[in-house]
Design a protein around this motif. Sequence first.
Motif, PDB file in Angstrom:
ATOM      1  N   UNK A  17       0.831  -1.201   0.000  1.00 34.26           N
ATOM      2  CA  UNK A  17       0.000   0.000   0.000  1.00 34.26           C
ATOM      3  C   UNK A  17       0.866   1.251   0.000  1.00 34.26           C
ATOM      4  N   UNK A  18       0.219   2.368  -0.327  1.00 37.71           N
ATOM      5  CA  UNK A  18       0.872   3.678  -0.308  1.00 37.71           C
ATOM      6  C   UNK A  18       0.420   4.451   0.925  1.00 37.71           C
ATOM      7  N   UNK A  19       1.220   5.403   1.339  1.00 31.43           N
ATOM      8  CA  UNK A  19       0.879   6.311   2.437  1.00 31.43           C
ATOM      9  C   UNK A  19       0.570   5.561   3.731  1.00 31.43           C
ATOM     10  N   UNK A  20       1.437   4.621   4.049  1.00 33.40           N
ATOM     11  CA  UNK A  20       1.288   3.896   5.308  1.00 33.40           C
ATOM     12  C   UNK A  20       2.155   4.479   6.412  1.00 33.40           C
ATOM     13  N   UNK A  66       5.202   0.142   7.196  1.00 32.17           N
ATOM     14  CA  UNK A  66       4.679   1.357   6.582  1.00 32.17           C
ATOM     15  C   UNK A  66       4.372   1.183   5.099  1.00 32.17           C
ATOM     16  N   UNK A  67       4.776   0.066   4.504  1.00 32.67           N
ATOM     17  CA  UNK A  67       4.530  -0.104   3.074  1.00 32.67           C
ATOM     18  C   UNK A  67       3.859  -1.413   2.684  1.00 32.67           C
ATOM     19  N   UNK A  68       3.793  -2.395   3.593  1.00 30.70           N
ATOM     20  CA  UNK A  68       3.111  -3.634   3.231  1.00 30.70           C
ATOM     21  C   UNK A  68       2.765  -4.440   4.469  1.00 30.70           C
ATOM     22  N   UNK A  69       1.881  -5.425   4.282  1.00 28.54           N
ATOM     23  CA  UNK A  69       1.615  -6.438   5.294  1.00 28.54           C
ATOM     24  C   UNK A  69       1.656  -7.797   4.603  1.00 28.54           C
ATOM     25  N   UNK A  70       2.008  -8.813   5.360  1.00 30.91           N
ATOM     26  CA  UNK A  70       2.018 -10.155   4.786  1.00 30.91           C
ATOM     27  C   UNK A  70       1.756 -11.195   5.865  1.00 30.91           C
ATOM     28  N   UNK A  71       1.241 -12.321   5.436  1.00 33.60           N
ATOM     29  CA  UNK A  71       0.917 -13.418   6.341  1.00 33.60           C
ATOM     30  C   UNK A  71       1.252 -14.733   5.651  1.00 33.60           C
ATOM     31  N   UNK A  72       1.641 -15.730   6.440  1.00 31.17           N
ATOM     32  CA  UNK A  72       1.942 -17.035   5.871  1.00 31.17           C
ATOM     33  C   UNK A  72       1.559 -18.134   6.848  1.00 31.17           C
ATOM     34  N   UNK A 102      -3.927   1.195  -2.618  1.00 30.95           N
ATOM     35  CA  UNK A 102      -3.250  -0.098  -2.592  1.00 30.95           C
ATOM     36  C   UNK A 102      -2.487  -0.323  -3.888  1.00 30.95           C
ATOM     37  N   UNK A 103      -1.296  -0.851  -3.755  1.00 28.43           N
ATOM     38  CA  UNK A 103      -0.398  -1.041  -4.900  1.00 28.43           C
ATOM     39  C   UNK A 103      -0.522  -2.439  -5.487  1.00 28.43           C
ATOM     40  N   UNK A 104      -0.602  -3.433  -4.621  1.00 32.55           N
ATOM     41  CA  UNK A 104      -0.651  -4.820  -5.106  1.00 32.55           C
ATOM     42  C   UNK A 104      -1.231  -5.717  -4.030  1.00 32.55           C
ATOM     43  N   UNK A 223      -2.775  -2.427  -8.201  1.00 36.74           N
ATOM     44  CA  UNK A 223      -3.605  -1.241  -7.969  1.00 36.74           C
ATOM     45  C   UNK A 223      -5.097  -1.567  -7.896  1.00 36.74           C
ATOM     46  N   UNK A 224      -5.486  -2.461  -7.018  1.00 33.41           N
ATOM     47  CA  UNK A 224      -6.918  -2.755  -6.874  1.00 33.41           C
ATOM     48  C   UNK A 224      -7.650  -1.570  -6.246  1.00 33.41           C
ATOM     49  N   UNK A 225      -8.812  -1.275  -6.776  1.00 36.09           N
ATOM     50  CA  UNK A 225      -9.612  -0.191  -6.200  1.00 36.09           C
ATOM     51  C   UNK A 225     -10.296  -0.649  -4.918  1.00 36.09           C
TER      52      UNK A 225
END
Length: 253
Positions: A17-20, A66-72, A102-104, A223-225
């Motif tokens: 994401x952007x602006x985190x 500040x730029x992404x989250x992830x889970x596994x 959101x970027x990806x 870039x999902x809306x």
Amino acid sequence: MKWPTPYLDRVVFELRYAKGHRYLDRCGETLIEIEEKLPGWVPQEISPSRGSLINLEKDISFTFSSYKLDASQNNPKATVDFREQVAPVIDIICKRLDLSQFIRIGVRFYFLLAAHSMEQAEEMVRQTDFITLNPKLVDTFGPNIRAQKHIVIFEHENVGRRIEFGAVRREEGKLPPELLAIEPRLLPKGQRETLARKLEQTKRYGEDPRFALQFDIDNYEREPESFNVRAFIEGNDDFARQKLFPLLGVTRW
């Protein structure tokens, strides 16, 4: 050939994401809200670069920054627990950090088809018949191909899939590093018992195949809306099970 039943070995979700930038101010409060509202999640390391949690019972690791989250999740067999546990955590983080751009978004599945040896796993790669080698290669180097791995990326507009498949040899007796990082004395009693059970399972791959044909399937949208985490994970899981593996003749799970 008669294919072994595919086995889901690992699932990974990522949201960029952007602006985190609010992460630095709100990380602690975000972790507290998750811990209070979502039983089973235990905060771990907190630093200016990232915050992390683990769900011991479901063996799910989660980080955000500040730029992404992830889970596994390792050894999930199915994705239902993963998506049901991860989705509400993501909801809290998105609200706490006021994320709107959101970027990806992506989810990645690692499927295994068990083999008795590396030789058999390599033969399974050849039997997939998904990729045809140029006859000029055979003419130049001979027909005895010892090993091969293939990567194919399909994209349409902002949606894509990266599919990699090849033979793998698996490790045994490997402890998850996220479990080693936890201090049992800092956990509530119930969580300490769960950790003790996990640490006893020193051979994570004890029941898993040592050799296998692995399918690494990365599904993403740029870039999902808007998005629904549960539906995104479930829909891409269904693609592999209902569209990809039937191409091999695998129809039963």
